[in-house]
Scaffold this active site. Structure first.
Site, PDB file in Angstrom:
ATOM      1  N   ASP A  49       0.878  -1.167   0.000  1.00 29.89           N
ATOM      2  CA  ASP A  49       0.000   0.000   0.000  1.00 29.89           C
ATOM      3  C   ASP A  49       0.917   1.218   0.000  1.00 29.89           C
ATOM      4  O   ASP A  49       2.096   1.114   0.376  1.00 29.89           O
ATOM      5  CB  ASP A  49      -0.889  -0.033   1.245  1.00 29.89           C
ATOM      6  CG  ASP A  49      -1.722   1.235   1.409  1.00 29.89           C
ATOM      7  OD1 ASP A  49      -2.357   1.657   0.431  1.00 29.89           O
ATOM      8  OD2 ASP A  49      -1.708   1.794   2.520  1.00 29.89           O
TER       9      ASP A  49
ATOM     10  N   ASP B 298      -0.014   5.074   0.850  1.00 28.79           N
ATOM     11  CA  ASP B 298      -0.197   6.141   1.833  1.00 28.79           C
ATOM     12  C   ASP B 298      -0.099   5.617   3.265  1.00 28.79           C
ATOM     13  O   ASP B 298      -0.779   4.661   3.640  1.00 28.79           O
ATOM     14  CB  ASP B 298      -1.553   6.812   1.643  1.00 28.79           C
ATOM     15  CG  ASP B 298      -1.707   7.408   0.247  1.00 28.79           C
ATOM     16  OD1 ASP B 298      -0.693   7.510  -0.457  1.00 28.79           O
ATOM     17  OD2 ASP B 298      -2.840   7.766  -0.129  1.00 28.79           O
TER      18      ASP B 298
ATOM     19  N   ASP C 273      -1.325  -0.183   6.143  1.00 34.03           N
ATOM     20  CA  ASP C 273      -1.613   0.443   7.436  1.00 34.03           C
ATOM     21  C   ASP C 273      -3.082   0.346   7.796  1.00 34.03           C
ATOM     22  O   ASP C 273      -3.463   0.666   8.924  1.00 34.03           O
ATOM     23  CB  ASP C 273      -1.226   1.928   7.390  1.00 34.03           C
ATOM     24  CG  ASP C 273      -2.172   2.724   6.508  1.00 34.03           C
ATOM     25  OD1 ASP C 273      -2.932   3.554   7.028  1.00 34.03           O
ATOM     26  OD2 ASP C 273      -2.173   2.494   5.283  1.00 34.03           O
TER      27      ASP C 273
END
Length: 276
Positions: free
Chosen positions: A18, A20, A192
């Site tokens: 991922d 961001d 996250d």
């Protein structure tokens, strides 16, 4: 960081990241809001609103409902934007805006995976016009990102052609595995957010990075590794810390040679004086 070296030759492997708050410390799309404002694409009110959205994103992450609201807002916001202008703005400001917010730990992990012979794939809900240049900056082998519909006039229509989010990310990972020959049981994935649980569950080595509360809870329950990335650093700075620039090496060699010569002269003079 992790035991990443394997000795398998039957199938290929990959590490899926991922973007961001996993590889970079902020939202990739929202980070460009000031540049889009300076380019005349958005007004001051939109800049303030995206700044607030960035704050919310950084403070507690974004759950499904928040991501949906952000998607709707950004889709409406970019309606009518000229795609080529967007690409040019991103290219011109990429190093100034993104390079300083890349996590050192993530960059090192990407290097480790490459060294182990794995492909590195960035899988992000942000738009391809933003994610693809960032992927190139990071040295990623492939990028999966959201794609907006582009009209005949070369501008975004505000509609989404492909949304790389939630279960769709997992589907993209599985499709890549089928087309590229990846053995998902030996692949890695990093995120996250709990919205990426489908992607994390699709591989044999899932890792939670700076996880939100929901993902942390799931990671602990499933005994997944939890990584803490907190050192944003420029890529050039990382390289300079690891490998001294050539002039410095030359200067160091010159100083060393001078010191050795001086020492030899001193030693020879001292020995002759003692024998005299």
């Amino acid at each position: 960081m992790l035991g990443l070296v394997e000795n398998h030759s039957l199938s290929r492997t990959a590490a899926f990241f991922d973007l961001d708050k996993t590889v970079i410390a902020k939202s990739s799309t929202l980070t460009f809001s000031k540049s889009f404002y300076q380019g005349g694409l958005i007004n001051r009110r939109a800049v303030l609103r995206t700044a607030y959205a960035q704050f919310v994103f950084l403070a507690g992450g974004a759950d499904h409902d928040q991501m949906e609201r952000m998607r709707e807002y950004l889709s409406a916001l970019c309606r009518g934007w000229n795609v080529q202008q967007v690409k040019e703005i991103v290219a011109e400001t990429l190093h100034d805006l993104i390079d300083p917010i890349i996590y050192d730990e993530a960059a090192s992990l990407i290097e480790e995976h490459h060294a182990a012979g794995r492909d590195v794939v960035i899988v992000s809900s942000s738009g391809a016009e933003v994610v693809e240049p960032i992927g190139e900056l990071l040295g990623a082998d492939r990028v999966v990102a959201t794609r907006m519909v582009v009209g005949d006039d070369g501008c975004f229509t505000g509609e989404i052609e492909y949304y790389a989010y939630g279960p769709t990310k997992a589907e993209a990972v599985k499709e890549l595995a089928a087309s590229e020959g990846y053995d998902l049981a030996r692949c890695y994935a990093y995120s996250d957010s709990a919205t990426d649980l489908p992607m994390l569950s699709a591989v044999g080595h899932p890792c939670a990075v700076n996880p939100d509360r929901a993902l942390r809870r799931e990671a602990l329950a499933r005994q997944w590794p939890i990584l803490d990335f907190h050192r944003p650093v420029r890529l050039k700075q990382r390289f300079s810390l690891r490998v001294p620039p050539r002039p410095a090496l030359v200067a160091a060699a010159a100083v060393g040679a001078a010191a050795a010569t001086a020492g030899l002269v001193w030693y020879t003079h001292r020995r002759r004086a003692a024998l005299a």
